[in-house]
Design a protein around this motif. Structure first.
Motif, short mmCIF file in Angstrom:
data_model
loop_
_atom_site.label_atom_id
_atom_site.label_comp_id
_atom_site.label_asym_id
_atom_site.label_seq_id
_atom_site.Cartn_x
_atom_site.Cartn_y
_atom_site.Cartn_z
N LEU A 94 0.86 -1.18 0.00
CA LEU A 94 0.00 0.00 0.00
C LEU A 94 0.90 1.24 0.00
CD1 LEU A 94 -2.52 -1.12 2.80
CD2 LEU A 94 -2.50 -1.76 0.38
N PRO A 95 1.33 1.73 -1.16
CA PRO A 95 2.18 2.93 -1.20
C PRO A 95 1.34 4.19 -0.95
CG PRO A 95 1.71 2.18 -3.42
CD PRO A 95 1.08 1.17 -2.49
N ILE A 96 1.68 4.95 0.10
CA ILE A 96 0.85 6.11 0.45
C ILE A 96 1.70 7.33 0.76
CG2 ILE A 96 -0.93 4.59 1.40
CD1 ILE A 96 -0.03 5.58 4.21
N TYR A 97 1.07 8.49 0.61
CA TYR A 97 1.70 9.76 0.98
C TYR A 97 0.59 10.70 1.43
CZ TYR A 97 4.08 14.26 0.60
OH TYR A 97 4.60 15.51 0.85
N ASN A 98 0.53 10.96 2.72
CA ASN A 98 -0.45 11.89 3.30
C ASN A 98 -1.88 11.55 2.87
OD1 ASN A 98 1.77 13.14 4.40
ND2 ASN A 98 1.72 14.93 3.06
N GLU A 99 -2.37 10.44 3.38
CA GLU A 99 -3.71 9.95 3.03
C GLU A 99 -4.57 9.80 4.28
OE1 GLU A 99 -4.78 9.83 0.13
OE2 GLU A 99 -3.14 9.42 -1.27
N LEU A 125 3.70 1.17 2.67
CA LEU A 125 4.89 1.92 2.27
C LEU A 125 4.58 3.39 2.50
CD1 LEU A 125 5.59 -0.01 -1.05
CD2 LEU A 125 6.25 -0.62 1.29
N ASP A 126 4.89 3.86 3.71
CA ASP A 126 4.39 5.15 4.19
C ASP A 126 5.43 6.25 4.05
OD1 ASP A 126 2.99 7.14 5.38
OD2 ASP A 126 2.71 6.14 7.31
N ASP A 127 5.24 7.11 3.07
CA ASP A 127 6.10 8.28 2.88
C ASP A 127 5.47 9.54 3.44
OD1 ASP A 127 8.13 6.89 1.63
OD2 ASP A 127 7.53 7.42 -0.41
N SER A 128 4.47 9.41 4.28
CA SER A 128 3.70 10.55 4.76
C SER A 128 4.52 11.48 5.65
CB SER A 128 2.47 10.07 5.53
OG SER A 128 1.64 9.26 4.72
N THR A 129 4.06 12.73 5.68
CA THR A 129 4.72 13.75 6.52
C THR A 129 3.73 14.41 7.46
OG1 THR A 129 4.36 15.42 4.80
CG2 THR A 129 6.45 14.24 4.75
N ASP A 130 2.53 13.84 7.60
CA ASP A 130 1.52 14.45 8.46
C ASP A 130 0.95 13.41 9.43
OD1 ASP A 130 -0.07 12.86 6.87
OD2 ASP A 130 -1.35 14.48 6.14
N GLU A 131 -0.26 13.66 9.91
CA GLU A 131 -0.89 12.78 10.91
C GLU A 131 -1.15 11.38 10.39
OE1 GLU A 131 -3.32 16.72 11.11
OE2 GLU A 131 -1.91 15.75 9.71
N THR A 132 -1.04 11.18 9.09
CA THR A 132 -1.25 9.85 8.52
C THR A 132 -0.32 8.82 9.15
OG1 THR A 132 -1.86 10.87 6.40
CG2 THR A 132 -1.31 8.53 6.36
N ARG A 155 10.54 5.25 4.89
CA ARG A 155 11.87 5.50 4.32
C ARG A 155 12.48 6.77 4.91
NH1 ARG A 155 11.69 5.61 -2.00
NH2 ARG A 155 9.94 7.02 -1.69
N ALA A 156 13.78 6.80 4.96
CA ALA A 156 14.47 7.99 5.46
C ALA A 156 14.26 9.18 4.53
CB ALA A 156 15.96 7.70 5.64
N GLU A 157 14.23 8.92 3.21
CA GLU A 157 14.02 9.97 2.22
C GLU A 157 13.02 9.48 1.19
OE1 GLU A 157 17.44 12.23 0.67
OE2 GLU A 157 18.67 10.90 1.91
N ARG A 158 12.16 10.41 0.72
CA ARG A 158 11.15 10.06 -0.27
C ARG A 158 11.76 10.19 -1.68
NH1 ARG A 158 5.93 13.24 -2.31
NH2 ARG A 158 4.68 11.50 -3.04
N GLN A 159 12.68 9.32 -1.98
CA GLN A 159 13.35 9.34 -3.27
C GLN A 159 12.56 8.53 -4.30
OE1 GLN A 159 17.33 7.89 -2.57
NE2 GLN A 159 18.06 9.87 -1.85
#
Length: 532
Positions: A94-99, A125-132, A155-159
């Motif tokens: 489940l690749p996600i970013y701020n969902e 696979l959580d690249d989120s930067t918020d409350e997600t 991940r350490a960096e969202r590359q």
């Protein structure tokens, strides 16, 4: 003036010819859609086993119960073959970013799969930067306590954005097969049970399911999106499969064979459509994609115009990037000429908007130059030759939205009435998007890089649901939106010009263009207010 007139005519005619040829190639897919596809035999079961199997949960144990393998066929698509005698291990990514608004719904749906719990794992696979991040952590804790194999991978960096997350996540996946879902999907419990059996064919590298629409009836915007998407997930996908052409994994709601990912060179973040890119590479490496029209995976459509446009930008630009990257490989491959031609049309599909834009813009000066061209024997009846393209489009959209498998259970008269009402509005919307999408296409072909911009979703499923937050929305007016407003006025002028000159050759075309650009401009500006 005569030179100008013929230059305008040449640009307009070439654009119209390109559009017509593309439409006729699409009509060829409709022909294949209506044909019987290859028969899929159910996999062999061990001696003494039932002729078919399905999963059933009872008191926490997994048992096998018999069901028949005699399967009806619709539009060349078989129902799923019998379940295999073993249940291969599957990784669900489940690749996600701020969902924040939809990820909980997705995790719950995946946890409800009626597949043996010890035979699949869930990797978020959580690249989120918020409350997600915190919300996902709570969900993972909840399901781990109940015996699920579930992890939150940060991940350490969202590359590499989504492609990078999938690339890195594949290294951690323990599954022989990898199912992928975007955050706005809500897969059915039977998803793995209905897709995994197709991998008993060792040449199948991907099984893709049809997108369904959770909130199709939310607004006119969502209805028109559904009308368009239904064509890809019926006529295009099935037509390509029945015709033996290259298909597409759609980035979500599908399952990959791990070996097919590796054979295709893995996920690569150099295009915005990493799904189309890897689809082509894996098929050129010898694997094929199996598309299941009868297996639906519900998802949420964008409900506001600027989110829809950002999604369109990513798809159109990514399609152009992938064409730039993969067309040489397609033409140097051992594919038959017909397959190469259809693959080229597939990869160049986003370019259609560029020619729609040129056709519209140059039709206005052409209207005022007819008298100049008439001196050389030119007749406006010449354009009747291109009606074949329009008729092809009408037929394709009618079949996809009235006669397809997904519409078999719906009221026929109601479906026809809905189509007759929506199709002209869809044409207007598509033409109104041509400036926005042309810019994206040109950026893709130029090689201009831009970040992967996610399409925000808000857990909106019915007309009763409302946007509960302005989070994830952008409130900036851009030059493209201003240009759409200017083009609306431009084509309104052309409508006036038609009656002034008493030449109504383009009046319906120009009216639809004015409506399309005007609607895109109006809703883009209106929905900017939601973010303020």
């Amino acid at each position: 003036m005569t030179v100008v007139a013929f230059v305008v005519l040449a640009i307009y005619t070439f654009s119209l010819l390109y559009i017509t040829v593309y439409c006729l190639l699409q009509f060829n897919l409709l022909y294949h859609y209506k044909q019987e596809g290859p028969t899929v035999e159910p996999p062999a079961l061990p001696a003494g086993a039932a002729t078919g199997t399905s999963l059933k949960r009872s008191t926490g144990a997994t048992t096998l119960t018999a069901y028949t393998t005699k399967q009806p066929r619709i539009s060349g698509i078989d129902l799923a073959p019998a379940a295999p005698p073993r249940f291969p291990f599957v990784t669900v990514q489940l690749p996600i970013y701020n969902e924040l608004y939809v990820i909980g719904r997705l995790i719950d749906a995946v946890a409800a799969f009626d597949y043996p719990r010890d035979r699949y794992e869930i990797h978020i696979l959580d690249d989120s930067t918020d409350e997600t991040v915190a919300l996902v952590a709570e969900k993972v804790k909840y399901y781990r306590a109940r015996g699920y194999q579930i992890k939150q991978i940060i991940r350490a960096e969202r590359q590499g954005y989504k492609a990078g997350a999938l690339r890195d996540g594949t290294q951690l996946a323990g599954g022989e097969f990898i199912a992928i879902f975007d955050a706005d999907f809500v897969p059915e419990p039977s998803f793995l049970r209905r897709t995994i059996p197709y991998f008993t064919d060792p040449t199948v590298g991907v099984v893709q399911t049809r997108w369904e629409h959770l909130n199709e009836d939310y607004s006119l915007i969502t209805r028109l999106q559904a009308l368009q998407l239904n064509v890809h997930f019926t006529v295009e996908q099935v037509g390509r499969m029945n015709g033996g052409h290259l298909l597409q994994f759609n980035g979500t709601a599908g399952v990959w064979r791990r070996a097919a990912i590796d054979a295709g060179g893995g996920w690569q973040p150099d295009t915005l459509t990493e799904d189309l890119d890897l689809s082509i590479r894996s098929q050129l490496a010898g694997y094929k994609i199996r598309y299941l029209e009868r297996v639906g995976s519900p998802a949420e459509l964008p409900v506001e115009m600027n989110s829809f446009k950002s999604q369109q930008h990513r798809w159109m630009k990514g399609g152009a990037e992938t064409a730039r990257k993969m067309l040489p490989d397609v033409w140097h491959s051992e594919l038959a000429l017909g397959h190469k031609v259809q693959a080229t049309a597939h990869l160049l599909a986003s370019s259609i908007f560029l020619f729609v834009f040129l056709c519209g813009v140059f039709s206005v000066p052409l209207l005022f130059l007819f008298s100049e061209l008439a001196q050389y024997g030119f007749s406006k009846n010449f354009f009747a030759l291109f009606l074949a393209g329009l008729l092809s489009v009408i037929g394709i959209y009618y079949v996809a939205n009235v006669q397809s498998v997904a519409n078999k259970e719906k009221n026929f008269a109601k479906s026809v009435f809905k189509f007759v009402f929506l199709f002209p509005l869809f044409l207007a919307l598509s033409m109104g998007l041509s400036l926005h999408n042309s810019v994206a296409v040109l950026q893709g072909y130029r090689g201009k890089k831009s970040p992967f911009v996610r399409t925000p979703k808000f857990n909106i499923s019915t007309v009763r649901d409302k946007l509960k937050s302005k989070k994830y929305l952008s409130g900036k007016l851009n030059l493209i939106t201003v240009g759409e407003g200017v083009l609306c006025v431009y084509f309104l002028f052309a409508v006036w010009g038609a009656f002034y000159l008493q030449n109504t050759t383009f009046v319906v075309f120009h009216a639809l263009l004015a409506l399309g650009y005007g609607a895109i401009f109006f809703f883009s500006v209106k929905h900017l207010g939601l973010a303020k």
